[in-house]
Design a protein around this motif. Structure first.
Motif, mmCIF file in Angstrom:
data_model
loop_
_atom_site.group_PDB
_atom_site.id
_atom_site.type_symbol
_atom_site.label_atom_id
_atom_site.label_comp_id
_atom_site.label_asym_id
_atom_site.label_seq_id
_atom_site.Cartn_x
_atom_site.Cartn_y
_atom_site.Cartn_z
ATOM 1 N N VAL A 11 14.697 26.478 -7.115
ATOM 2 C CA VAL A 11 15.764 25.476 -7.060
ATOM 3 C C VAL A 11 15.294 24.237 -6.308
ATOM 4 C CG1 VAL A 11 18.071 25.000 -6.160
ATOM 5 C CG2 VAL A 11 17.614 27.157 -7.310
ATOM 6 N N SER A 12 14.558 24.424 -5.232
ATOM 7 C CA SER A 12 14.061 23.281 -4.459
ATOM 8 C C SER A 12 13.069 22.451 -5.257
ATOM 9 C CB SER A 12 13.416 23.771 -3.154
ATOM 10 O OG SER A 12 14.338 24.469 -2.342
ATOM 11 N N GLN B 187 7.356 31.502 4.339
ATOM 12 C CA GLN B 187 8.120 32.659 4.802
ATOM 13 C C GLN B 187 7.648 33.934 4.111
ATOM 14 O OE1 GLN B 187 10.203 32.899 7.204
ATOM 15 N NE2 GLN B 187 11.475 31.090 7.425
ATOM 16 N N ILE B 188 7.357 33.838 2.821
ATOM 17 C CA ILE B 188 6.908 35.021 2.086
ATOM 18 C C ILE B 188 5.539 35.479 2.579
ATOM 19 C CG2 ILE B 188 6.230 35.867 -0.198
ATOM 20 C CD1 ILE B 188 8.382 34.136 -1.402
ATOM 21 N N PHE B 189 4.636 34.526 2.804
ATOM 22 C CA PHE B 189 3.290 34.903 3.245
ATOM 23 C C PHE B 189 3.278 35.312 4.711
ATOM 24 C CE2 PHE B 189 2.255 32.622 -0.616
ATOM 25 C CZ PHE B 189 1.213 33.382 -1.136
ATOM 26 N N LEU B 190 4.206 34.807 5.513
ATOM 27 C CA LEU B 190 4.292 35.250 6.899
ATOM 28 C C LEU B 190 4.742 36.705 6.994
ATOM 29 C CD1 LEU B 190 5.798 32.171 8.784
ATOM 30 C CD2 LEU B 190 3.504 33.133 9.021
ATOM 31 N N LEU B 191 5.523 37.143 6.017
ATOM 32 C CA LEU B 191 5.931 38.548 5.993
ATOM 33 C C LEU B 191 4.740 39.466 5.750
ATOM 34 C CD1 LEU B 191 9.375 38.408 4.167
ATOM 35 C CD2 LEU B 191 8.928 38.918 6.567
ATOM 36 N N ASN B 192 3.687 38.939 5.126
ATOM 37 C CA ASN B 192 2.457 39.736 5.022
ATOM 38 C C ASN B 192 1.934 40.099 6.407
ATOM 39 O OD1 ASN B 192 2.634 39.410 2.291
ATOM 40 N ND2 ASN B 192 1.003 37.893 2.141
ATOM 41 N N PHE C 39 11.333 22.045 3.175
ATOM 42 C CA PHE C 39 12.100 23.166 2.635
ATOM 43 C C PHE C 39 11.250 23.992 1.663
ATOM 44 C CE2 PHE C 39 16.152 20.816 3.689
ATOM 45 C CZ PHE C 39 16.622 21.781 4.552
ATOM 46 N N ILE C 40 10.503 23.308 0.803
ATOM 47 C CA ILE C 40 9.661 24.024 -0.166
ATOM 48 C C ILE C 40 8.535 24.765 0.548
ATOM 49 C CG2 ILE C 40 8.098 23.722 -2.115
ATOM 50 C CD1 ILE C 40 9.791 21.350 -2.980
ATOM 51 N N ALA C 41 7.867 24.087 1.473
ATOM 52 C CA ALA C 41 6.780 24.738 2.206
ATOM 53 C C ALA C 41 7.292 25.915 3.015
ATOM 54 C CB ALA C 41 6.100 23.717 3.117
#
Length: 474
Positions: free
Chosen positions: A313-314, A226-231, A219-221
């Protein structure tokens, strides 16, 4: 219409009213985040097909059909962004460096991200069931036990539910297939390999907890990736997007309407071929408006801050669960609940060392980390009262399983006076034993003597020095 009530019931409408066998941080990722991304995908899709998704400026000689063609071809082919204060490059590869490749695929990107957040939950559900126990069923039974306790007070049904919960946990933690020798080795290469290889270490007593923490790591990874994949999808440094938004707001510059991440005004290049002149074509560069990016900017701004919240939170959730499984935390957690139910009164007359050893055998030898994990999940998803009752029932089973062994290990020792009295009694018994042994030895060493008239006289070795020897008169 109750809007707030409808929103709170949305997870139930999408995922059903199934019980949870995890923590709130996990549900924040695989349930609420997935629901949010699905709603955003529906919203963007409706905007793409419900309104004009792109509007391009065309020369005056273009007819209406030409204008529609330009809009379609610029939507299908990627546009590129050049700030208004900069000159448009003449080379094509320089233009394509700022190409926008995402706006046609936003719904698919959101759906893919939703699957990424749901995937760790699939891992947890599939691997946890391989342990031989379904934690979700136990939580479901505990929820029904709690509702029966509050609503109908049906004692028979309550007892059946509690019996099912305790029986399932007891069979799991006391499975005869559990690898006792490997568990007793604190550090060994075989133990480490079995623990790392989840498929082989099902009977080590820590299978569920290894799978659970592996899921939390996923979940943390996932939140970070997800944020870096949006790059990659957006073609920009999206991991800095939220920081730049906050910086603009703090500097008082307001909302970035000319964002380079989600530009509203772009350029489009296309060619028109002449049907009768195969080698001749006309190249046009037109300016287009992307109304969809107005919604995309708001959506992805919210997504960036939401992912950051999920990540934080995670992280805190993992820290909390790790501290719960410190040996001292496990010991105090179980002991406190046994004391609440007053089930440790059998040890009132016994030394603290024996009581502590018995508690540790129950926690670390019987329940083990997997049993404590199930109890923690019961407590977090139902109530602490239900968890305390389950601990009480498991304690009774463990306590009555081998009564001979229990009595043999007990050594009552109430106070110092009782100890001194017992020691005196032991010394007295030892002295009496020595006297009886001495008397038997004296009898065994008596010497028989024969007189003239044939009468036997016993001469005792110890008393002969103090009494005269008795003989018959001749």
């Amino acid at each position: 219409m109750d809007i707030v009530g409808t929103i709170t019931r949305l997870p139930t409408l999408f995922f059903g009213a199934s019980p949870c066998d995890d923590s709130f941080a996990d549900r924040l990722s695989y349930k609420y985040t997935v629901l949010m991304l699905a709603l955003f995908a529906i919203l963007v899709t409706s905007k793409q097909f419900g309104t004009k998704h792109i509007q391009c400026w065309v020369p005056a000689q273009f007819t209406k059909n030409y204008e529609e063609y330009v809009n379609d071809i610029c939507w299908v082919s990627n546009t590129y962004y050049i700030p208004l204060e900069q000159k448009v490059p003449t080379l094509e590869h320089e233009r394509r460096q700022n190409e926008l490749r995402y706006y046609q695929w936003i719904p698919f990107i959101l759906i893919l991200q939703a699957f990424g957040f749901y995937f760790p939950h699939i891992v947890w559900r599939s691997l946890s069931r391989r342990s031989g126990i379904d934690v979700r069923d136990i939580v479901d039974a505990a929820i029904h036990y709690k509702s029966v306790d509050v609503a109908t007070q049906d004692d028979k049904h309550k007892n059946e539910l509690m019996e099912y919960i305790v029986e399932a946990i007891d069979k799991y933690v006391d499975d005869p297939r559990r690898q006792v020798e490997e568990r007793r080795q604190s550090i060994s290469l075989k133990y480490v390999l079995l623990t790392i290889c989840i498929c082989l270490g099902k009977y080590l007593g820590n299978y569920l907890i290894i799978v659970y923490f592996t899921t939390k790591a996923l979940f943390i990874a996932n939140a970070v990736c997800q944020i870096f994949l949006l790059n990659l999808f957006l073609g920009q440094e999206f991991h800095l997007f939220g920081i730049q938004v906050l910086k603009r707001i703090l500097q008082g510059r307001g909302w970035d309407t000319q964002s380079r991440y989600f530009p509203k005004v772009t350029l489009c290049d296309f060619q028109i071929r002449e049907a009768l002149h195969l080698n001749g074509s006309h190249r046009y560069t037109v300016q287009c408006v992307l109304p969809l990016n107005l919604f995309s900017q708001q959506i992805f701004t919210f997504i960036w801050f939401w992912y950051m919240m999920v990540f934080i939170v995670s992280i805190f959730d993992v820290i909390a669960w790790v501290t719960r499984f410190f040996p001292s935390k496990q010991y105090n957690y179980i002991k406190r609940r046994l004391q609440l139910m007053k089930r440790d009164t059998e040890f009132n007359n016994y030394p603290p060392e024996f009581v502590k050893r018995y508690y540790m055998e129950f926690i670390f030898g019987y329940l083990e980390p997997d049993g404590v994990l199930m109890l923690r999940l019961l407590s977090s998803n139902t109530s602490d009262f239900v968890c305390t009752e389950v601990i009480n029932q498991l304690w009774q089973r463990f306590y009555k399983r081998d009564p001979k062994r229990t009595k043999r290990n007990r050594k009552p020792e109430s106070n110092s006076e009782q100890v001194a009295q017992e020691r005196k009694q032991q010394i007295a018994k030892t002295a009496e034993t020595h006297d009886s042994i001495r008397c038997r030895s004296l009898k065994a060493t008596s010497i028989p003597t024969q007189t003239n008239n044939g009468h036997d006289v016993l001469i005792r070795s110890r008393k002969s020095s103090f009494q005269p020897r008795v003989e018959d008169n001749v």
